[in-house]
Design an enzyme around this catalytic site. Structure first.
Site, PDB file in Angstrom:
ATOM      1  N   TYR A 101     -11.219   2.175  10.457  1.00 19.93           N
ATOM      2  CA  TYR A 101     -12.441   2.658   9.606  1.00 19.93           C
ATOM      3  C   TYR A 101     -12.753   1.893   8.563  1.00 19.93           C
ATOM      4  O   TYR A 101     -13.766   1.767   8.084  1.00 19.93           O
ATOM      5  CB  TYR A 101     -12.085   4.097   8.902  1.00 19.93           C
ATOM      6  CG  TYR A 101     -10.970   4.337   8.156  1.00 19.93           C
ATOM      7  CD1 TYR A 101     -10.901   3.855   6.927  1.00 19.93           C
ATOM      8  CD2 TYR A 101      -9.745   4.917   8.701  1.00 19.93           C
ATOM      9  CE1 TYR A 101      -9.688   3.880   6.110  1.00 19.93           C
ATOM     10  CE2 TYR A 101      -8.704   5.227   8.151  1.00 19.93           C
ATOM     11  CZ  TYR A 101      -8.726   4.748   6.578  1.00 19.93           C
ATOM     12  OH  TYR A 101      -7.553   4.798   5.821  1.00 19.93           O
ATOM     13  N   LYS A 102     -12.049   0.649   8.606  1.00 19.53           N
ATOM     14  CA  LYS A 102     -12.284  -0.232   7.566  1.00 19.53           C
ATOM     15  C   LYS A 102     -13.133  -1.439   8.233  1.00 19.53           C
ATOM     16  O   LYS A 102     -14.506  -1.038   8.373  1.00 19.53           O
ATOM     17  CB  LYS A 102     -11.116  -1.000   6.879  1.00 19.53           C
ATOM     18  CG  LYS A 102     -10.218  -0.026   5.953  1.00 19.53           C
ATOM     19  CD  LYS A 102      -8.830  -0.334   5.636  1.00 19.53           C
ATOM     20  CE  LYS A 102      -8.448   0.633   4.596  1.00 19.53           C
ATOM     21  NZ  LYS A 102      -6.936   0.530   4.419  1.00 19.53           N
ATOM     22  N   ARG A 122     -13.234  -3.773  -7.137  1.00 22.38           N
ATOM     23  CA  ARG A 122     -12.905  -4.355  -5.777  1.00 22.38           C
ATOM     24  C   ARG A 122     -14.176  -4.656  -5.192  1.00 22.38           C
ATOM     25  O   ARG A 122     -14.830  -3.490  -5.127  1.00 22.38           O
ATOM     26  CB  ARG A 122     -11.896  -3.533  -5.043  1.00 22.38           C
ATOM     27  CG  ARG A 122     -11.190  -4.242  -3.966  1.00 22.38           C
ATOM     28  CD  ARG A 122     -10.025  -3.343  -3.556  1.00 22.38           C
ATOM     29  NE  ARG A 122     -10.574  -2.122  -2.877  1.00 22.38           N
ATOM     30  CZ  ARG A 122      -9.924  -1.503  -1.872  1.00 22.38           C
ATOM     31  NH1 ARG A 122      -8.888  -2.123  -1.455  1.00 22.38           N
ATOM     32  NH2 ARG A 122     -10.522  -0.377  -1.545  1.00 22.38           N
ATOM     33  N   ASP A 127       1.195  -4.781   8.789  1.00 25.05           N
ATOM     34  CA  ASP A 127       0.189  -3.681   8.643  1.00 25.05           C
ATOM     35  C   ASP A 127      -1.214  -4.624   8.558  1.00 25.05           C
ATOM     36  O   ASP A 127      -1.247  -5.615   7.491  1.00 25.05           O
ATOM     37  CB  ASP A 127       0.131  -3.128   7.296  1.00 25.05           C
ATOM     38  CG  ASP A 127      -0.785  -1.732   7.152  1.00 25.05           C
ATOM     39  OD1 ASP A 127      -1.896  -2.216   7.626  1.00 25.05           O
ATOM     40  OD2 ASP A 127      -0.674  -1.036   6.496  1.00 25.05           O
ATOM     41  N   PHE A 154       0.869  -1.132  -0.096  1.00 25.43           N
ATOM     42  CA  PHE A 154       0.030  -0.210  -0.050  1.00 25.43           C
ATOM     43  C   PHE A 154       1.059   1.174   0.039  1.00 25.43           C
ATOM     44  O   PHE A 154       1.928   1.154   0.731  1.00 25.43           O
ATOM     45  CB  PHE A 154      -0.844  -0.195   1.377  1.00 25.43           C
ATOM     46  CG  PHE A 154      -2.013   1.075   1.110  1.00 25.43           C
ATOM     47  CD1 PHE A 154      -3.162   0.827   0.586  1.00 25.43           C
ATOM     48  CD2 PHE A 154      -1.785   2.098   1.833  1.00 25.43           C
ATOM     49  CE1 PHE A 154      -4.129   1.743   0.703  1.00 25.43           C
ATOM     50  CE2 PHE A 154      -2.891   3.204   1.788  1.00 25.43           C
ATOM     51  CZ  PHE A 154      -4.070   2.710   1.164  1.00 25.43           C
TER      52      PHE A 154
HETATM   53  C1  PLP Z   1      -5.985   1.637   4.507  1.00 28.00           C
HETATM   54  C2  PLP Z   1      -4.595   1.237   4.565  1.00 28.00           C
HETATM   55  C3  PLP Z   1      -3.904   2.276   5.324  1.00 28.00           C
HETATM   56  C4  PLP Z   1      -4.367   3.719   5.876  1.00 28.00           C
HETATM   57  O1  PLP Z   1      -3.594   4.399   6.218  1.00 28.00           O
HETATM   58  P1  PLP Z   1      -4.094   5.780   6.889  1.00 28.00           P
HETATM   59  O2  PLP Z   1      -3.131   6.544   7.439  1.00 28.00           O
HETATM   60  O3  PLP Z   1      -5.381   5.506   7.613  1.00 28.00           O
HETATM   61  O4  PLP Z   1      -4.630   6.877   5.745  1.00 28.00           O
HETATM   62  C5  PLP Z   1      -2.530   2.010   5.594  1.00 28.00           C
HETATM   63  N1  PLP Z   1      -2.055   0.797   5.121  1.00 28.00           N
HETATM   64  C6  PLP Z   1      -2.911   0.022   4.366  1.00 28.00           C
HETATM   65  C7  PLP Z   1      -2.189  -1.231   3.925  1.00 28.00           C
HETATM   66  C8  PLP Z   1      -4.179   0.176   4.366  1.00 28.00           C
HETATM   67  O5  PLP Z   1      -4.824  -0.759   3.402  1.00 28.00           O
END
Ligand code: PLP
Length: 436
Positions: A246-247, A395, A221, A150
């Site tokens: 938030y997911k 997705r 992560d 990511f």
């Molecule tokens: C959604 C996500 C993030 C989000 O990071 P934020 O700091 O909340 O924007 C980070 N890493 C992964 C792998 C994600 O899927």
């Protein structure tokens, strides 16, 4: 469709058992038998919406608005500053952490809620790389990561490494090469457990073993894992992890994130964002920074209480839910969706890029299609909400607390209709939004 035509032997008990002529009535029967079907009432989802994007922003829990309102109206409005003690605001980072713990196999003193996932990656990766034993081992020059990780994970690593001078370099490898890249030159690895595009999932225990054997550590992560797949951090030998609120945890847009550090490692680590909430005694107002004893040292500034209260309601949606049942339903949903896509959209140009084997699959699926962007816009207009990811992916996330089997049926029918009718070709669907 690629990937679904040639399943590895034994990988696919449910999917291979699903007949190609499955009907909507069959899906209704699956909903009626679903032991988690009552959990959908914990959310507010409009009747005309099929929500398949809980992997990006979890749906609104039915209790969140009232809880946040009461925090504003009573705790802030009347309690005022007294609420830091009386409403236990000050303990929210730890209390919420304790509630996330069982979802990811962490003990209560190993997890805390704070900041964003990006900021937590910065804090933990910095702490890992500035340990004296790592710093002094000059062979360990690389931070190992997957090239398609990511983006924020890679961006944060790049920024941190440039701050640390030329001590370390980022080493990006392809997914297939990751396991073999662990050796004595690796200072730390940054790995996302479930891939945000394909939904492919790493074997956490095996990778922790690779890391241990080469004397290094992994920062996991869990953004696409927590609340969606079974994670056992302690049992699987994980040392460091971060994840998103938030997911699948349903904490609301921009909800605070969490971080995990195994109990025995906490004392020796330095938080580079040495704010007062990570101090041993924040209200002593000392001049010199002294880190708190345990995981609290990875707090930074004043916690965002409204966001934390909303996250608490998101976590409440997991109360009494057995994680094994959650995972079983998640796989049944994605198996069904794959089978329906094969049966009903098999000749319409969709290629599944997600793993077929259950052990390798998270809780979402991605399909490549030459017209992925306008197709997604067109189905969103019909009430089927997934998302688009570069370069050509549709997705779909499956959130077992509120996704129904009939939702999969109805969504695939809308997808087929939008493609066979060519309605996605309308120029309105070509226009790129700021957030995809
Ligand atoms: C959604 C996500 C993030 C989000 O990071 P934020 O700091 O909340 O924007 C980070 N890493 C992964 C792998 C994600 O899927």
């Amino acid at each position: 469709m690629n990937g679904t035509d040639t399943p590895p032997p034994g990988a696919l008990s449910t999917l291979s058992a699903l007949p190609l002529d499955l009907s909507r009535a069959d899906c209704e029967r699956l909903d009626a038998l679903d032991e988690l079907r009552h959990a959908r009432q914990r959310f507010r989802i409009a009747d005309n919406t099929i929500y398949l994007d809980g992997n990006s922003l979890g749906a609104l829990p039915a209790s969140t608005a009232a809880a946040v309102y009461s925090t504003i109206d009573a705790d802030w409005g009347v309690g005022l500053i007294r609420s830091w003690n009386n409403a236990e605001w000050v303990n929210l980072p730890r209390n919420l952490g304790e509630r996330i713990g069982p979802l990811i196999g962490a003990r209560a003193d190993e997890i805390v809620v704070a900041d964003s996932t990006s900021a937590n990656i910065f804090k933990l990766l910095s702490a890992m790389l500035t340990r004296p034993a790592v710093l002094s081992d000059t062979r360990r020059r690389y931070v190992l990561a997957e090239r398609s990780n990511f983006p924020t994970d890679l961006y944060i690593a790049q920024g941190l490494l440039s701050l640390l001078g030329d001590q370390y370099e980022l080493k990006l490898v392809e997914r297939e090469a990751l396991a073999g890249a662990f050796d004595h030159t690796i200072a730390a690895a940054l790995i996302t457990h479930v891939d945000y595009r394909s939904g492919a999932m790493f074997d956490m225990s095996a990778y922790n073993q690779h890391a241990a054997e080469s004397g290094t550590s992994i920062l996991w992560d869990l953004s696409h894992s927590a609340g969606a797949v079974v994670v056992n951090l302690v049992a699987d030998g994980a040392e460091f992890a971060v994840g998103c609120g938030y997911k699948y945890l349903n904490g609301g847009p921009g909800a605070p994130a969490f971080l995990y550090i195994r109990r025995d490692l906490q004392a020796g680590l330095a938080n580079p964002l040495s704010g007062w909430f990570g101090h041993l005694a924040p209200f002593a107002f000392d001049t010199a920074y002294l880190p708190a004893k345990g995981i609290d040292r990875f707090l930074c500034g004043t916690p965002p209480i409204l966001g934390m209260v909303a996250l608490g309601e998101g976590l409440a949606t997991f109360e009494g839910i057995n994680l094994a049942s959650l995972r079983k339903k998640s796989l049944a949903l994605s198996d069904l969706f794959l089978a329906l896509m094969r049966a009903q959209c098999g000749s319409l140009g969709f290629d599944s890029i997600s793993p077929v084997a259950h052990v390798d699959r998270g809780s979402h699926l991605a399909f490549a299609h030459a017209d992925a962007y306008p197709i997604m816009q067109a189905i969103i207009e019909r009430g089927v909400i997934g998302d688009f990811r570069q370069p050509n992916l549709l997705r779909f996330g499956f959130t077992p607390l509120y996704t129904r089997f009939t939702d999969c049926w109805d969504a695939v029918n809308v997808i087929r209709d939008v493609v066979t009718s060519q309605s996605f070709r309308s120029p309105a669907y070509q226009q790129r939004h700021q957030v995809t």
